[in-house]
Write an enzyme that holds these catalytic residues in place. Structure first.
Site, short mmCIF file in Angstrom:
data_model
loop_
_atom_site.label_atom_id
_atom_site.label_comp_id
_atom_site.label_asym_id
_atom_site.label_seq_id
_atom_site.Cartn_x
_atom_site.Cartn_y
_atom_site.Cartn_z
N GLU A 39 0.83 -1.20 0.00
CA GLU A 39 0.00 0.00 0.00
C GLU A 39 0.87 1.25 0.00
O GLU A 39 1.81 1.38 0.77
CB GLU A 39 -0.91 -0.01 1.23
CG GLU A 39 -1.91 1.12 1.29
CD GLU A 39 -2.87 0.99 2.46
OE1 GLU A 39 -3.93 1.63 2.44
OE2 GLU A 39 -2.54 0.24 3.42
N LYS A 106 -9.70 2.40 -3.30
CA LYS A 106 -10.05 1.72 -2.06
C LYS A 106 -11.45 2.14 -1.61
O LYS A 106 -11.74 3.32 -1.41
CB LYS A 106 -9.02 2.06 -0.98
CG LYS A 106 -9.19 1.33 0.34
CD LYS A 106 -8.06 1.71 1.29
CE LYS A 106 -8.13 0.99 2.62
NZ LYS A 106 -7.01 1.40 3.52
N CYS A 140 -5.69 -3.26 1.81
CA CYS A 140 -5.58 -3.26 3.26
C CYS A 140 -6.91 -3.54 3.97
O CYS A 140 -7.35 -4.67 4.05
CB CYS A 140 -4.96 -1.95 3.72
SG CYS A 140 -4.11 -2.06 5.32
#
Length: 244
Positions: A39, A106, A140
């Protein structure tokens, strides 16, 4: 198909140094079809993206395009990105050998850190197709949402870029394995190592098969890579027996 997961320490807000280091790491790995980074791989994770975030055609994506052409492979990883309206995104790019760039923003931002106050959440589920494989990206905190990632025979590989801290490694190890088992897919997950303002990171970057078995992994607290050739017959047989 071969996938290489890269486990790296990330230098704070030093794109060029990080890109040099990333190439040094992955170029020592066997030839792969896909290379996956953690990330915000070129800057480190930050809640102050002003002056750090890149445009979509910024230096990191441009370098990934060069690598993709040179190594005849796709390159994927999360990059801190800003659009023309000044909105910030935690964005995973997927850069193909022909230079085409696809991306996923995301969707599940980490509200406990305030990520949702700084970055714009993505709205779209994304599936990429590459060399006969269907690929679902995740970043994540996304891995904590099984319904969001539920596989209706839509994908074969999940790619995860992360900055998951050492303090939550039990959750990381468990969730990555669970996502592989319940979705009957391969999960390739790249997590960073090192230290930043948010804490310590020990990696545990892995490749998990559809049975939940670890078939490749990086050493804890160490930079490096792991490469696995995926067994499509194994996955197909499992899915056929399970009426997937």
């Amino acid at each position: 198909m071969k996938i290489t997961v890269v486990q790296q320490n990330i230098i704070w807000n030093n794109v060029r140094a990080n890109l040099r280091h990333m190439e040094k790491l992955f170029s020592n790995a066997p030839k792969s079809d896909i290379y996956l980074f953690p990330e915000m791989c070129s800057t480190s994770f930050s809640l102050k993206p002003k002056g750090m975030a890149e445009k979509e055609n910024g230096e990191t994506v441009a370098r990934m395009q060069q690598w993709a052409a040179k190594y005849d492979a796709a390159f994927a990883g999360s990059v801190m990105t800003v659009d023309d309206e000044g909105r910030y995104y935690n964005r995973m790019y997927f850069v193909r050998p022909d230079g085409e760039v696809q991306y996923y923003d995301k969707c599940n931002l980490f509200v406990y850190s305030g990520e949702d106050k700084v970055y714009t959440a993505g709205k779209d589920k994304v599936i990429w197709e590459f060399r006969g494989a269907r690929i679902r990206p995740a970043i994540c905190y996304d891995i904590r949402f099984p319904v969001f990632l539920y596989n209706r025979n839509e994908y074969d590989i999940m790619l995860v870029s992360a900055a998951f801290p050492t303090s939550r490694m039990l959750a990381w190890d468990t969730l990555i394995r669970a996502r592989a088992i319940e979705n009957m897919c391969y999960v390739a997950a790249s997590n960073r190592v090192g230290v930043d303002d948010f804490g310590d990171y020990c990696g545990h970057s892995v490749i998990i098969n559809p049975y939940g078995e670890k078939v490749g992994g990086c050493r804890s607290h160490s930079q490096g890579t792991t490469t696995v050739e995926l067994d499509w017959e194994l996955m197909t047989n499992l899915r056929n027996r399970s009426l997937f």
